[in-house]
Scaffold this active site. Structure first.
Site, PDB file in Angstrom:
ATOM      1  N   LYS A 121       0.812  -1.207   0.000  1.00  0.00           N
ATOM      2  CA  LYS A 121       0.000   0.000   0.000  1.00  0.00           C
ATOM      3  C   LYS A 121       0.860   1.278   0.000  1.00  0.00           C
ATOM      4  O   LYS A 121       2.077   1.212   0.089  1.00  0.00           O
ATOM      5  CB  LYS A 121      -0.941  -0.030   1.212  1.00  0.00           C
ATOM      6  CG  LYS A 121      -1.864  -1.259   1.236  1.00  0.00           C
ATOM      7  CD  LYS A 121      -2.738  -1.377  -0.016  1.00  0.00           C
ATOM      8  CE  LYS A 121      -4.010  -2.168   0.183  1.00  0.00           C
ATOM      9  NZ  LYS A 121      -3.868  -3.635   0.119  1.00  0.00           N
TER      10      LYS A 121
HETATM   11  C1  LIG Z   1      -5.139  -4.549   0.913  1.00  0.00           C
HETATM   12  C2  LIG Z   1      -6.596  -4.507   1.006  1.00  0.00           C
HETATM   13  C3  LIG Z   1      -7.298  -5.072   2.058  1.00  0.00           C
HETATM   14  C4  LIG Z   1      -6.654  -5.963   3.081  1.00  0.00           C
HETATM   15  O1  LIG Z   1      -5.672  -5.374   3.805  1.00  0.00           O
HETATM   16  P1  LIG Z   1      -4.593  -6.279   4.579  1.00  0.00           P
HETATM   17  O2  LIG Z   1      -3.847  -5.267   5.383  1.00  0.00           O
HETATM   18  O3  LIG Z   1      -3.735  -6.928   3.551  1.00  0.00           O
HETATM   19  O4  LIG Z   1      -5.332  -7.250   5.419  1.00  0.00           O
HETATM   20  C5  LIG Z   1      -8.674  -4.892   2.128  1.00  0.00           C
HETATM   21  N1  LIG Z   1      -9.327  -4.228   1.174  1.00  0.00           N
HETATM   22  C6  LIG Z   1      -8.702  -3.690   0.114  1.00  0.00           C
HETATM   23  C7  LIG Z   1      -9.489  -2.938  -0.896  1.00  0.00           C
HETATM   24  C8  LIG Z   1      -7.317  -3.833  -0.019  1.00  0.00           C
HETATM   25  O5  LIG Z   1      -6.711  -3.357  -1.094  1.00  0.00           O
END
Ligand SMILES: *Cc1c(COP(=O)(O)O)cnc(C)c1O
Length: 402
Positions: free
Chosen positions: A186
């Site tokens: 992210k």
């Molecule tokens: C990355 C992501 C998640 C999950 O996040 P994690 O930290 O990997 O558990 C949930 N929703 C969206 C849209 C994402 O891109």
């Protein structure tokens, strides 16, 4: 993966603070921790970016979305309108809470559309779980009108849209609660981490209890705290929160750099016939994490992907065939393959997941190719990438004419 590109001295310093005391637990131990509270710091940094009244750091983004749904009152048997294009965590969270996903259409914002939501509403609809995909933002004015008209609960999965906004309000802050991910992919990373935001005190307290076995976090004797609700362990460790805090401080710089690079890419690419871009609910609220190219058709997009693979152009996602982001590959959900029985298997699915009528979504995702923007790219690298993409698109378009 901008955050990971900038991992350095700032993150190490924050981790060192925690190691200096050895208190890796986010609560209590006041005497030993030398006033070091990294989860709290991480929450404060997230509040600065989102302007949310309350922020809760948790173990990951999936936990944040699950807690956001739970604290908003979503549970067994509730129909929740969801997008068929999202990271699968959104759907897992709804299912594991006992709720029932109802898939609705997205549009060229890559998010649920107001008309898509409207068409999916039934008398059993309780909530909408809106996902702000690929760093952008949904058409919030139109969506909020539908939410209000039908008295629905809105929960936002802004897992990919930290630092994005719509007309000055952060994505994630329109509904009862919102969630961001700080996983390794992210805009900013904690290694693993998530942030839940809300502007409602009751929702925040419920989420705070829910994410720590129901603990009410009153007083200094953990074993004697009250437990207003049944919860679970979604706590973040101080080590992860330390990294998250340092990274979140870098987000304004990352966003600015991303947007500059994205603009340069779009300016160069828009000269090539066949290339257009995904839309934004608010052009000024992009986080700039992805360059989202829309091709004229799914066939041309597939040929472009083939050309890019042949030419060794990396760093892109063709979500249409991705196992985790698009419903066409979610066989385990369509067949309800579960480790143990879920509510949906007792109550029945609200839709025939094997025969969904989502032509608009199929069209948009079929045409979409996304590039993760690196905030450290040089102008030269950006020019070279745009040239390579253009060459591949030209070839894919030529094949079309033959
Ligand atoms: C990355 C992501 C998640 C999950 O996040 P994690 O930290 O990997 O558990 C949930 N929703 C969206 C849209 C994402 O891109």
């Amino acid at each position: 993966m901008p955050g990971t590109e900038l991992f350095g001295a700032e993150e190490r310093k924050e981790i060192e603070d925690v190691l200096s005391t050895g208190i890796m637990f986010r609560f209590n131990h006041d005497a030993q921790r030398n006033n070091i509270w990294k989860a709290k710091d991480f929450e404060e940094e997230a509040k600065k970016i989102t302007k949310a009244k309350y922020a809760l750091a948790v173990s990951n983004g999936s936990a944040a979305i699950m807690a956001a749904l739970a604290a908003s009152g979503i549970g067994t048997g509730d129909e929740v309108i969801c997008p068929p294009f999202t990271y699968i965590a959104t759907i897992e969270a709804v299912l594991l809470l006992g709720a029932l996903p109802v898939f609705a259409e997205i549009d060229e914002t890559l998010c649920l559309s107001a008309s898509g939501i409207k068409a999916a509403i039934t008398p059993k609809t309780k909530a909408v779980c809106l996902v702000h995909m690929c760093g952008g933002n949904a058409n919030m004015d139109e969506i909020m009108a539908v939410i209000k008209e039908h008295k629905l609960i809105l929960v936002e999965d802004a897992g990919q849209a930290f630092a994005a906004s719509y007309k000055g309000t952060a994505t994630g802050c329109f509904g009862t609660a919102g969630a961001y991910s700080f996983d390794f992919f992210k805009i900013a990373t904690a290694g693993e981490g998530g942030i839940l935001v809300t502007n409602d005190e009751t929702t925040f307290k419920l989420a705070d209890n829910y994410c720590d076995h129901g603990h009410d976090h009153v007083g200094n004797n953990r074993g004697m705290e009250n437990h207003p609700v049944i919860g679970f362990n979604f706590r973040i460790s101080e080590l992860h929160a330390a990294v998250g805090a340092a990274q979140t401080r870098k987000v304004p710089f990352i966003r600015e750099s991303n947007l500059k690079i994205k603009k340069a890419l779009q300016t160069q690419l828009s000269k090539t016939a066949g290339i257009s871009f995904s839309k934004l609910g608010d052009e000024n609220g992009d986080s700039g994490t992805f360059l989202n190219i829309l091709m004229p058709s799914t066939e041309i997009a597939k040929r472009t992907v083939d050309e890019m693979n042949k030419a060794g152009v990396g760093g892109f996602n063709y979500w249409f065939t991705n196992m985790y982001h698009f419903i066409n590959q979610w066989d385990h959900i369509k067949q309800l393959k579960t480790a143990s029985k879920l509510a949906i298997q007792v109550l029945g699915a609200p839709q025939d997941y094997n025969n969904l009528n989502i032509p608009k979504t199929q069209d948009v995702v079929g045409r979409l190719i996304s590039f993760g923007i690196r905030c450290t790219w040089t102008e030269e690298e950006v020019r070279t990438l745009a040239t390579k993409i253009s060459e591949c698109v030209v070839k894919a378009m030529q094949t079309e004419k033959v």
